[in-house]
Design an enzyme around this catalytic site. Structure first.
Site, PDB file in Angstrom:
ATOM      1  CD  GLU A 413     -14.754 -11.847   3.506  1.00 17.86           C
ATOM      2  OE1 GLU A 413     -13.897 -13.524   3.937  1.00 17.86           O
ATOM      3  OE2 GLU A 413     -15.546 -12.365   3.564  1.00 17.86           O
TER       4      GLU A 413
HETATM    5  C1  LIG Z   1     -15.454  -2.357  -0.300  1.00 14.10           C
HETATM    6  C2  LIG Z   1     -14.841  -3.126   1.009  1.00 14.10           C
HETATM    7  C3  LIG Z   1     -16.203  -4.052   1.624  1.00 14.10           C
HETATM    8  C4  LIG Z   1     -14.908  -3.902   2.852  1.00 14.10           C
HETATM    9  N1  LIG Z   1     -16.232  -5.090   3.911  1.00 14.10           N
HETATM   10  C5  LIG Z   1     -14.965  -5.306   4.769  1.00 14.10           C
HETATM   11  C6  LIG Z   1     -16.248  -5.834   6.100  1.00 14.10           C
HETATM   12  O1  LIG Z   1     -17.280  -6.262   5.811  1.00 14.10           O
HETATM   13  N2  LIG Z   1     -15.017  -5.723   7.226  1.00 14.10           N
HETATM   14  C7  LIG Z   1     -13.789  -5.618   7.623  1.00 14.10           C
HETATM   15  O2  LIG Z   1     -13.745  -5.638   8.702  1.00 14.10           O
HETATM   16  N3  LIG Z   1     -13.288  -5.035   6.469  1.00 14.10           N
HETATM   17  C8  LIG Z   1     -14.126  -5.083   4.931  1.00 14.10           C
HETATM   18  N4  LIG Z   1     -13.659  -4.204   4.452  1.00 14.10           N
HETATM   19  C9  LIG Z   1     -11.761  -4.036   4.850  1.00 14.10           C
HETATM   20  C10 LIG Z   1     -10.893  -4.895   3.989  1.00 14.10           C
HETATM   21  O3  LIG Z   1     -10.597  -6.329   4.690  1.00 14.10           O
HETATM   22  C11 LIG Z   1      -9.190  -4.215   4.069  1.00 14.10           C
HETATM   23  O4  LIG Z   1      -9.340  -3.294   2.571  1.00 14.10           O
HETATM   24  C12 LIG Z   1      -8.335  -5.024   3.886  1.00 14.10           C
HETATM   25  O5  LIG Z   1      -8.065  -6.045   5.059  1.00 14.10           O
HETATM   26  C13 LIG Z   1      -6.892  -4.460   3.471  1.00 14.10           C
HETATM   27  O6  LIG Z   1      -6.763  -3.199   4.337  1.00 14.10           O
HETATM   28  P1  LIG Z   1      -6.655  -1.881   4.184  1.00 14.10           P
HETATM   29  O7  LIG Z   1      -7.364  -1.362   3.215  1.00 14.10           O
HETATM   30  O8  LIG Z   1      -5.789  -0.651   5.411  1.00 14.10           O
HETATM   31  O9  LIG Z   1      -4.663  -2.086   3.040  1.00 14.10           O
HETATM   32  P2  LIG Z   1      -3.521  -1.905   3.684  1.00 14.10           P
HETATM   33  O10 LIG Z   1      -3.763  -2.932   5.263  1.00 14.10           O
HETATM   34  O11 LIG Z   1      -3.315  -0.284   4.239  1.00 14.10           O
HETATM   35  O12 LIG Z   1      -2.842  -2.621   2.698  1.00 14.10           O
HETATM   36  C14 LIG Z   1      -2.619  -1.681   1.783  1.00 14.10           C
HETATM   37  C15 LIG Z   1      -2.190  -3.003   0.822  1.00 14.10           C
HETATM   38  O13 LIG Z   1      -0.403  -3.728   1.598  1.00 14.10           O
HETATM   39  C16 LIG Z   1       0.302  -4.416   0.682  1.00 14.10           C
HETATM   40  N5  LIG Z   1       0.705  -4.965   2.166  1.00 14.10           N
HETATM   41  C17 LIG Z   1      -0.093  -4.267   3.447  1.00 14.10           C
HETATM   42  N6  LIG Z   1       0.413  -5.985   3.934  1.00 14.10           N
HETATM   43  C18 LIG Z   1       1.442  -6.055   3.743  1.00 14.10           C
HETATM   44  C19 LIG Z   1       2.111  -6.794   3.529  1.00 14.10           C
HETATM   45  N7  LIG Z   1       2.337  -7.752   5.230  1.00 14.10           N
HETATM   46  N8  LIG Z   1       2.981  -7.772   3.189  1.00 14.10           N
HETATM   47  C20 LIG Z   1       2.765  -6.966   1.504  1.00 14.10           C
HETATM   48  N9  LIG Z   1       2.010  -6.685   1.741  1.00 14.10           N
HETATM   49  C21 LIG Z   1       1.743  -6.052   2.169  1.00 14.10           C
HETATM   50  C22 LIG Z   1      -1.360  -5.255   0.083  1.00 14.10           C
HETATM   51  O14 LIG Z   1      -0.814  -5.459  -1.029  1.00 14.10           O
HETATM   52  C23 LIG Z   1      -2.551  -4.416   0.591  1.00 14.10           C
HETATM   53  O15 LIG Z   1      -3.809  -3.983  -0.089  1.00 14.10           O
HETATM   54  C24 LIG Z   1     -13.659  -3.731   3.341  1.00 14.10           C
HETATM   55  C25 LIG Z   1     -12.733  -2.942   2.101  1.00 14.10           C
HETATM   56  C26 LIG Z   1     -13.382  -3.451   1.260  1.00 14.10           C
HETATM   57  C27 LIG Z   1     -12.591  -2.183  -0.093  1.00 14.10           C
END
Ligand SMILES: Cc1cc2nc3c(=O)[nH]c(=O)nc-3n(C[C@H](O)[C@H](O)[C@H](O)COP(=O)(O)OP(=O)(O)OC[C@H]3O[C@@H](n4cnc5c(N)ncnc54)[C@H](O)[C@@H]3O)c2cc1C
Length: 598
Positions: A413
């Site tokens: 989130e």
């Molecule tokens: C168990 C689980 C349940 C989930 N449930 C849902 C759901 O119900 N619905 C849904 O839509 N999504 C869901 N998600 C997705 C979740 O919201 C995303 O994993 C989250 O938004 C992060 O996106 P990403 O994993 O692609 O990480 P990325 O966008 O690749 O980011 C990785 C890391 O990079 C860093 N980062 C990224 N951008 C920046 C920035 N601008 N500045 C500084 N640091 C940055 C942060 O440390 C971040 O943790 C779920 C994820 C998991 C693991």
């Protein structure tokens, strides 16, 4: 302007349209950045009306009984499944439609009351609290907030009674933190009766058990070659819906079904559009405001369990002929957990009540609650784990599960990094706009000196006035005036940062982190003061405040004020230049001159 600058200006314009259109009453957090203490939103401590409180107490008693007898969090983790009996039980107790209007079969509870219920679930089983959140806080939220009357009548009744389950599907391979980068397309059919969806969603909680999914997809903007995100109601029986991975194997919250699915030429009737066409990102961000609030409640409940386990163990386990609780380094952890828990409870209550009381814009507060509670829970789990020593490592105690479960909170989130930046940037926009006005007017005298004068005086006015933090208890006057002075100092620091860095501050995340850190601590301190004030005046709804609670609250204020002062000092005295140079070197990036904020 070069290409990067054009892209940047475009992003700023889009963010402005997304975040700052519509009515903008000054909320609590935005007020802090302007050097104001908008007390109405935090004080007096929000109370649940007596009639609602009686209903909530009864519901809580029933839900606790059900959870204590029928929720086996160890089995849920081991079997990586929440049994149907638990889902049915939650439905029976109204939890799956708790804040939905009664006319559609919901319980009509306030967010504040719902958060109390989620604290109970979060205290016992993170899988179950995340499942509940995915269904109720975000799964059906777009329908509740943006659905037409016909849509609500058609879709809500089976969802709020738990006959059907919901999911919220935003994340894709290219759209994680960068939520605006959704690639799933929704192309209108020739006759305009439906849209053809193509794309893939991943990491979606409840995806494989949901009967209705709110899906974000890109639709064409009429009359241009642009596209914008729109929210659609999708059902898995639509031809073209394909579940690729119903339960992705994962570290924690194993009971939840986290899925990956594709939509291949899937026709969705135009009647299934939720909210205005092209405004799906606004829909998503508003939905997530609710998700982040209940996230706070779930983390608060889990932190309460950590404290209970730590206290029980520290009073029981003996080493060196003493109980662990007799060692200062153990006491330090217990005291900090108690202090943070008091703040988490207060912040959850105040944030939920902002929604209940109709503040239109609470996005900064909900982001603060999410970051604060998820970080503090992580520390609490770690501390409770450490106090338990080797025993925490084994599966007969809940702590190894709680550690695994808690890790998602800082990522889901909105990752805490993205939200930290968001808090600082949205908060700084208020003072930033006033400065911009002064600059713009100076360079364009035709716009009138009066405006520049007013804006300048506003800035100066905020700079010289220490805001009043209106507590009722004499005993809290000292802390209240300390907080007022810190707000005044914060405003000066924000103004200085804006004058010094101007627009490049938008990329300076180390500065943003400190500014957001101060704002978060000040919001937490305000909530703690408000709650303690009400406890001391004997108007708490939690019965007489235990002395341990009061001590925890006082400790929180002391420690929070220290943290605020440290953040403010580090805005100018820091190692940012060296840190960034080291990171660039390690990452193999070219040397760039960096500003260290000093
Ligand atoms: C168990 C689980 C349940 C989930 N449930 C849902 C759901 O119900 N619905 C849904 O839509 N999504 C869901 N998600 C997705 C979740 O919201 C995303 O994993 C989250 O938004 C992060 O996106 P990403 O994993 O692609 O990480 P990325 O966008 O690749 O980011 C990785 C890391 O990079 C860093 N980062 C990224 N951008 C920046 C920035 N601008 N500045 C500084 N640091 C940055 C942060 O440390 C971040 O943790 C779920 C994820 C998991 C693991």
């Amino acid at each position: 302007m070069n290409e990067a600058e054009i892209q940047r200006q475009k992003e700023i314009k889009e963010a402005e349209e997304l975040l700052f259109t519509g009515p903008q009453a000054l909320g609590f957090a935005k007020g802090l950045f302007l050097g104001r203490f908008v007390s109405d939103w935090a004080m007096p401590y929000p109370r649940i009306p007596a009639a609602q409180q009686a209903e909530l107490d009864q519901s809580l008693a029933e839900i606790r009984r059900f959870l204590d007898t029928e929720l086996d969090s160890t089995a849920i983790d081991r079997n990586a499944d929440i049994p149907r009996s638990v889902i049915d039980g939650l439905a029976r107790h109204g939890v799956l439609g708790m804040t939905a209007p009664r006319e559609f079969g919901g319980r009509g509870f306030s967010q504040r009351a719902y958060c109390k219920v989620l604290e109970e679930i979060g205290a016992r089983c993170a899988s179950t609290s995340v499942f509940t959140n995915a269904h109720h806080s975000i799964g059906i939220r777009a329908l509740l907030l943006f659905g037409t009357r016909e849509q609500k009548q058609r879709w809500l009744p089976p969802l709020v009674t738990g006959q059907q389950l919901a999911a919220f599907a935003l994340t894709e391979e290219q759209a994680g933190s960068d939520a605006a980068n959704v690639q799933t397309t929704a192309t209108p059919s020739a006759d305009g009766s439906h849209f053809i969806l193509n794309g893939e969603k991943r990491y979606i909680t409840n995806a494989s058990i949901a009967h209705v999914l709110t899906v974000m997809a890109r639709t064409p903007v009429p009359g241009s070659d642009k596209t914008a995100i729109t929210a659609f109601l999708v059902t898995p029986d639509m031809p073209g819906f394909q579940m690729l991975e119903p339960r992705m194997e994962k570290l924690g919250i194993k009971g939840t079904a986290t899925g990956r699915f594709a939509m291949c030429d899937m026709a969705v009737p135009k009647e299934n559009i939720l909210g205005p066409m092209g405004k799906g990102l606004k829909v998503a961000l508003t939905v997530l405001d609710f998700g982040r609030t209940t996230f706070g409640a779930c983390c608060t409940g889990a932190a309460r369990t950590c404290l209970r386990l730590a206290v029980e163990h520290a009073n029981k386990r003996r080493q060196f002929k003493k109980t662990l609780g007799e060692f200062d380094l153990v006491k330090k952890k217990i005291a900090r957990m108690a202090a943070d828990l008091y703040a988490m409870e207060a912040m959850t209550a105040v944030t939920a009540s902002l929604i209940d009381r109709g503040l239109e814009d609470y996005m900064v507060e909900t982001a603060m609650l999410k970051v604060f509670t998820t970080e503090r829970l992580w520390e609490a789990v770690n501390d409770a784990f450490q106090i338990h020593g080797g025993s925490a490592y084994f599966t007969d105690l809940p702590l190894e599960r709680m550690l695994r479960d808690a890790r998602i909170n800082q990522i889901g989130e909105g990752s805490n990094e993205v939200l930290t930046s968001f808090i600082a940037l949205v908060g700084m926009r208020g003072p930033g706009m006033e400065f911009k006005e002064i600059y713009d007017t100076m360079f364009n005298p035709a716009r009138g000196l009066g405006k520049a004068w007013t804006a300048g005086m506003n800035r100066l006015g905020a700079a010289v006035r220490v805001p009043n933090v209106p507590v009722k208890s004499e005993a809290l006057r000292g802390q209240a005036s300390q907080l007022g002075r810190l707000i005044w100092r914060f405003n000066l620091s924000v103004n200085r940062a804006l004058i010094k860095y101007r627009e490049p501050v938008m990329d300076m995340q180390l500065i943003q982190e400190r500014i957001a850190g101060v704002a978060m601590e000040m919001f937490a301190s305000a909530c703690v003061l408000s709650r303690l004030d009400s406890d001391l005046k004997g108007i708490s709804q939690n019965g007489a405040s235990a002395p341990a609670n009061r001590k925890a609250a006082q400790l929180f204020l002391r420690q929070s004020f220290h943290r605020i002062r440290r953040f403010l000092t580090e805005l100018t005295e820091n190692d940012d230049a060296e840190l960034l140079a080291t990171a660039n070197s390690v990452l193999g990036k070219p040397e760039r001159p960096v500003s260290n904020g000093s």
